[in-house]
Design a protein around this motif. Structure first.
Motif, PDB file in Angstrom:
ATOM      1  N   LEU A 117       0.842  -1.195   0.000  1.00 37.94           N
ATOM      2  CA  LEU A 117       0.000   0.000   0.000  1.00 37.94           C
ATOM      3  C   LEU A 117       0.876   1.243   0.000  1.00 37.94           C
ATOM      4  O   LEU A 117       1.912   1.309   0.658  1.00 37.94           O
ATOM      5  N   LEU A 118       0.422   2.228  -0.757  1.00 37.68           N
ATOM      6  CA  LEU A 118       1.149   3.482  -0.879  1.00 37.68           C
ATOM      7  C   LEU A 118       0.610   4.455   0.168  1.00 37.68           C
ATOM      8  O   LEU A 118      -0.601   4.610   0.303  1.00 37.68           O
ATOM      9  N   ARG A 119       1.526   5.088   0.895  1.00 36.90           N
ATOM     10  CA  ARG A 119       1.110   6.071   1.882  1.00 36.90           C
ATOM     11  C   ARG A 119       1.336   7.472   1.349  1.00 36.90           C
ATOM     12  O   ARG A 119       2.415   7.789   0.854  1.00 36.90           O
ATOM     13  N   CYS A 120       0.305   8.318   1.445  1.00 41.03           N
ATOM     14  CA  CYS A 120       0.417   9.719   1.046  1.00 41.03           C
ATOM     15  C   CYS A 120       0.216  10.551   2.310  1.00 41.03           C
ATOM     16  O   CYS A 120      -0.928  10.781   2.725  1.00 41.03           O
ATOM     17  N   PRO A 121       1.305  10.985   2.932  1.00 42.16           N
ATOM     18  CA  PRO A 121       1.177  11.675   4.222  1.00 42.16           C
ATOM     19  C   PRO A 121       0.282  12.920   4.150  1.00 42.16           C
ATOM     20  O   PRO A 121      -0.400  13.233   5.121  1.00 42.16           O
ATOM     21  N   ASP A 122       0.279  13.593   2.997  1.00 48.19           N
ATOM     22  CA  ASP A 122      -0.548  14.798   2.853  1.00 48.19           C
ATOM     23  C   ASP A 122      -1.826  14.524   2.079  1.00 48.19           C
ATOM     24  O   ASP A 122      -2.520  15.456   1.674  1.00 48.19           O
ATOM     25  N   GLY A 123      -2.126  13.252   1.809  1.00 40.20           N
ATOM     26  CA  GLY A 123      -3.236  12.955   0.923  1.00 40.20           C
ATOM     27  C   GLY A 123      -2.893  13.396  -0.487  1.00 40.20           C
ATOM     28  O   GLY A 123      -1.738  13.685  -0.792  1.00 40.20           O
ATOM     29  N   LEU A 124      -3.894  13.431  -1.362  1.00 37.11           N
ATOM     30  CA  LEU A 124      -3.686  13.990  -2.689  1.00 37.11           C
ATOM     31  C   LEU A 124      -4.515  15.267  -2.768  1.00 37.11           C
ATOM     32  O   LEU A 124      -5.436  15.467  -1.972  1.00 37.11           O
ATOM     33  N   ILE A 125      -4.200  16.123  -3.708  1.00 30.45           N
ATOM     34  CA  ILE A 125      -4.883  17.409  -3.792  1.00 30.45           C
ATOM     35  C   ILE A 125      -6.353  17.162  -4.152  1.00 30.45           C
ATOM     36  O   ILE A 125      -6.653  16.519  -5.148  1.00 30.45           O
ATOM     37  N   GLY A 126      -7.243  17.639  -3.306  1.00 23.79           N
ATOM     38  CA  GLY A 126      -8.666  17.332  -3.476  1.00 23.79           C
ATOM     39  C   GLY A 126      -9.091  16.108  -2.687  1.00 23.79           C
ATOM     40  O   GLY A 126     -10.271  15.879  -2.465  1.00 23.79           O
ATOM     41  N   PHE A 127      -8.112  15.306  -2.262  1.00 20.18           N
ATOM     42  CA  PHE A 127      -8.393  14.115  -1.435  1.00 20.18           C
ATOM     43  C   PHE A 127      -7.430  14.122  -0.249  1.00 20.18           C
ATOM     44  O   PHE A 127      -6.719  13.149   0.001  1.00 20.18           O
ATOM     45  N   GLU A 128      -7.432  15.243   0.448  1.00 23.18           N
ATOM     46  CA  GLU A 128      -6.416  15.462   1.486  1.00 23.18           C
ATOM     47  C   GLU A 128      -6.550  14.489   2.651  1.00 23.18           C
ATOM     48  O   GLU A 128      -5.586  14.267   3.381  1.00 23.18           O
ATOM     49  N   GLN A 129      -7.753  13.920   2.824  1.00 26.63           N
ATOM     50  CA  GLN A 129      -7.955  13.016   3.966  1.00 26.63           C
ATOM     51  C   GLN A 129      -7.658  11.561   3.626  1.00 26.63           C
ATOM     52  O   GLN A 129      -7.798  10.697   4.475  1.00 26.63           O
ATOM     53  N   MET A 130      -7.284  11.300   2.390  1.00 28.23           N
ATOM     54  CA  MET A 130      -7.060   9.907   1.987  1.00 28.23           C
ATOM     55  C   MET A 130      -5.566   9.632   1.925  1.00 28.23           C
ATOM     56  O   MET A 130      -4.854  10.139   1.083  1.00 28.23           O
ATOM     57  N   HIS A 131      -5.106   8.803   2.848  1.00 27.39           N
ATOM     58  CA  HIS A 131      -3.666   8.618   3.015  1.00 27.39           C
ATOM     59  C   HIS A 131      -3.165   7.255   2.538  1.00 27.39           C
ATOM     60  O   HIS A 131      -1.976   7.068   2.399  1.00 27.39           O
ATOM     61  N   LEU A 132      -4.068   6.323   2.310  1.00 29.12           N
ATOM     62  CA  LEU A 132      -3.647   4.975   1.934  1.00 29.12           C
ATOM     63  C   LEU A 132      -4.258   4.587   0.589  1.00 29.12           C
ATOM     64  O   LEU A 132      -5.470   4.690   0.393  1.00 29.12           O
ATOM     65  N   TRP A 133      -3.391   4.105  -0.308  1.00 24.35           N
ATOM     66  CA  TRP A 133      -3.840   3.787  -1.659  1.00 24.35           C
ATOM     67  C   TRP A 133      -3.244   2.452  -2.101  1.00 24.35           C
ATOM     68  O   TRP A 133      -2.070   2.174  -1.834  1.00 24.35           O
ATOM     69  N   ALA A 134      -4.045   1.659  -2.792  1.00 27.32           N
ATOM     70  CA  ALA A 134      -3.520   0.467  -3.448  1.00 27.32           C
ATOM     71  C   ALA A 134      -3.139   0.850  -4.874  1.00 27.32           C
ATOM     72  O   ALA A 134      -3.765   1.733  -5.468  1.00 27.32           O
TER      73      ALA A 134
END
Lengths: 143, 94
Positions: A18-35
């Motif tokens: 799983l990929l971790r995005c500590p800041d989320g993505l722009i427009g999805f700031e609350q989503m930190h974990l991605w497959a």
């Protein structure tokens, strides 16, 4: 682990991938974990937290060979630590009417070894919608 | 309600009564005058022509500064890219 998704149905993926995005993505700031799911030359980022959110991305260099994004050194320090040579860059694919576009203004920078990613805004002017002359493609397998 | 920040600016806090929106400090500045945000960000009015204002922004490198419309355009672009109905059928590559 099993994840239910709107687009791909139930998928199985290794929690270690799983990929971790500590800041989320722009427009999805609350989503930190991605497959990450690959489909031809597409890499889908599927949110673990929101089953209906999945972003298609590609390596922009196979479509835009002259792409030269500039980032602030501070942004890159945050991403890479000391190993800038291990970074991958992906651009989000979008569809506008019948046209396929690449967001070259805010690419994703991945440190795959650490399973970390950030979406950075380039310091130089880059198109938000670079129109593709060929469509990104198809088959799917789990990363 | 008037607010006085010693040495810098006089301004008015809007929405003190309604409290529906985040409080916004509204200031009047002339050309070449500045405001400070915290102790390390300086925003200077560089030029004013008609309805266009040029701002000079001095901020530490770790603080990203973007035009709001750029950030919002990227937000919209990401949300559109993620919308299931839009990318429902990715065509095959050649």
């Amino acid at each position: 682990m099993n994840i239910s998704t709107s687009r791909f149905g139930r998928i199985t993926c290794d929690p270690k991938n799983l990929l971790r995005c500590p800041d989320g993505l722009i427009g999805f700031e609350q989503m930190h974990l991605w497959a990450v799911l690959t489909e031809g030359n597409l890499a889908w980022l599927q949110s673990i937290e929101q089953p209906e959110v999945a972003l298609p991305t590609v390596s922009p260099y196979s479509f835009v060979p002259g792409y030269e994004p500039l980032f602030s050194s501070v942004d890159l320090d945050q991403v890479s630590g000391t190993c800038a040579d291990q970074l991958l860059l992906l651009a989000v694919v979008n569809q506008h009417g019948r046209e396929w576009t690449l967001n070259l203004r805010a690419p994703l920078i991945l440190h795959w070894e650490q399973r970390l990613a950030w979406q950075l805004i380039t310091r130089n002017e880059q198109p938000l919608r670079h129109v593709l002359s060929r469509t990104p493609g198809t088959r799917r397998k789990t990363a | 309600m008037a607010l006085y920040i010693p040495g810098y600016v006089t301004g008015v806090l809007l929405n003190q009564r309604t409290r529906k929106e985040p409080t916004m400090l509204v200031l009047s500045r002339h050309r070449d005058e500045s405001i400070m945000i915290g102790d390390d960000i300086v925003v200077t009015i560089v030029d004013i022509r008609g309805d266009k204002v040029r701002l000079g922004i001095e901020a530490p490198q770790h603080i990203p500064v973007h035009r709001q419309e750029v950030y919002e355009a990227i937000q919209r672009e990401n949300r559109k890219a993620a919308a299931p109905q839009e990318n429902g059928q990715l065509p095959a590559s050649e």
